[in-house]
Design a protein around this motif. Structure first.
Motif, PDB file in Angstrom:
ATOM      1  N   SER A 203      14.121  35.793  23.570  1.00  9.51           N
ATOM      2  CA  SER A 203      13.946  36.827  24.590  1.00  9.51           C
ATOM      3  C   SER A 203      13.838  38.237  24.003  1.00  9.51           C
ATOM      4  N   LYS A 204      14.042  38.373  22.695  1.00  7.51           N
ATOM      5  CA  LYS A 204      14.096  39.700  22.096  1.00  7.51           C
ATOM      6  C   LYS A 204      12.823  40.129  21.379  1.00  7.51           C
ATOM      7  N   THR A 205      12.051  39.179  20.887  1.00 10.49           N
ATOM      8  CA  THR A 205      10.871  39.519  20.101  1.00 10.49           C
ATOM      9  C   THR A 205       9.914  38.344  20.057  1.00 10.49           C
ATOM     10  N   HIS A 206       8.693  38.600  19.619  1.00 11.61           N
ATOM     11  CA  HIS A 206       7.763  37.500  19.416  1.00 11.61           C
ATOM     12  C   HIS A 206       7.837  37.076  17.948  1.00 11.61           C
ATOM     13  N   LEU A 207       7.308  35.915  17.669  1.00 12.56           N
ATOM     14  CA  LEU A 207       7.375  35.358  16.328  1.00 12.56           C
ATOM     15  C   LEU A 207       5.979  35.256  15.741  1.00 12.56           C
TER      16      LEU A 207
ATOM     17  N   ILE B  43       6.500  21.127  15.733  1.00 12.70           N
ATOM     18  CA  ILE B  43       5.992  22.491  15.861  1.00 12.70           C
ATOM     19  C   ILE B  43       5.589  22.756  17.309  1.00 12.70           C
ATOM     20  N   ASP B  44       4.887  21.802  17.921  1.00 17.43           N
ATOM     21  CA  ASP B  44       4.465  21.948  19.322  1.00 17.43           C
ATOM     22  C   ASP B  44       5.658  22.110  20.255  1.00 17.43           C
ATOM     23  N   ALA B  45       6.692  21.303  20.048  1.00 19.75           N
ATOM     24  CA  ALA B  45       7.873  21.363  20.916  1.00 19.75           C
ATOM     25  C   ALA B  45       8.539  22.736  20.837  1.00 19.75           C
ATOM     26  N   PHE B  46       8.739  23.238  19.627  1.00 14.53           N
ATOM     27  CA  PHE B  46       9.350  24.562  19.478  1.00 14.53           C
ATOM     28  C   PHE B  46       8.426  25.663  19.984  1.00 14.53           C
ATOM     29  N   HIS B  47       7.129  25.505  19.728  1.00 16.64           N
ATOM     30  CA  HIS B  47       6.153  26.493  20.206  1.00 16.64           C
ATOM     31  C   HIS B  47       6.213  26.586  21.728  1.00 16.64           C
TER      32      HIS B  47
ATOM     33  N   GLY C 240       7.313  30.017  23.288  1.00 19.96           N
ATOM     34  CA  GLY C 240       6.248  30.661  24.042  1.00 19.96           C
ATOM     35  C   GLY C 240       5.397  31.572  23.192  1.00 19.96           C
ATOM     36  N   ASP C 241       5.904  32.727  22.852  1.00 16.39           N
ATOM     37  CA  ASP C 241       5.117  33.737  22.145  1.00 16.39           C
ATOM     38  C   ASP C 241       5.235  33.567  20.631  1.00 16.39           C
ATOM     39  N   VAL C 242       4.446  32.629  20.100  1.00 15.80           N
ATOM     40  CA  VAL C 242       4.389  32.409  18.658  1.00 15.80           C
ATOM     41  C   VAL C 242       2.944  32.585  18.228  1.00 15.80           C
ATOM     42  N   ARG C 243       2.748  33.355  17.169  1.00 17.16           N
ATOM     43  CA  ARG C 243       1.399  33.543  16.618  1.00 17.16           C
ATOM     44  C   ARG C 243       1.356  32.943  15.223  1.00 17.16           C
ATOM     45  N   PHE C 244       0.373  32.111  15.006  1.00 21.64           N
ATOM     46  CA  PHE C 244       0.153  31.512  13.694  1.00 21.64           C
ATOM     47  C   PHE C 244      -1.058  32.201  13.079  1.00 21.64           C
ATOM     48  N   ILE C 245      -0.859  32.826  11.939  1.00 24.79           N
ATOM     49  CA  ILE C 245      -1.889  33.663  11.331  1.00 24.79           C
ATOM     50  C   ILE C 245      -2.184  33.178   9.917  1.00 24.79           C
TER      51      ILE C 245
END
Length: 98
Positions: free
Chosen positions: A30-34, A64-68, A72-77
């Motif tokens: 709830s504090k930041t995106h990853l 990975i899908d389950a945690f994603h 919610g807000d996870v960016r893979f770069i």
């Protein structure tokens, strides 16, 4: 017995569910995106497009899908290792601080 040998990039993939789990455990959701950066363009493609995934790491991608989904807000770069030299150097040495 031994199940096989992994290269450093495969080890990185195996660590992604652990990183996502830690992110959830520390209640940072709830504090930041990853943002997860990797030098493997294939892994980014496979994470974002399940149809292209290799069966060899299906369980890892499932985790990975389950945690994603939980985060919610996870960016893979994709970031080339050479371009990420500031973090790659200490990572090679096993340091957690500069």
């Amino acid at each position: 017995g031994q199940v096989g040998t992994l290269n450093p990039t495969e080890v990185e993939l195996m660590g992604m569910p652990i990183a996502l789990h830690l992110f959830c455990s520390f209640l940072w959701i709830s504090k930041t995106h990853l943002v997860i950066k990797t030098d493997s363009l294939n892994y980014v493609k496979w994470i974002l497009n399940p149809i292209q995934r290799t069966w060899r790491f299906w369980k890892v991608f499932s985790d990975i899908d389950a945690f994603h989904n939980e985060i919610g807000d996870v960016r893979f770069i994709h970031m080339q290792r050479e371009a990420n030299g500031l973090t790659n150097g200490p990572a090679k040495l096993g340091l957690d601080r500069l």
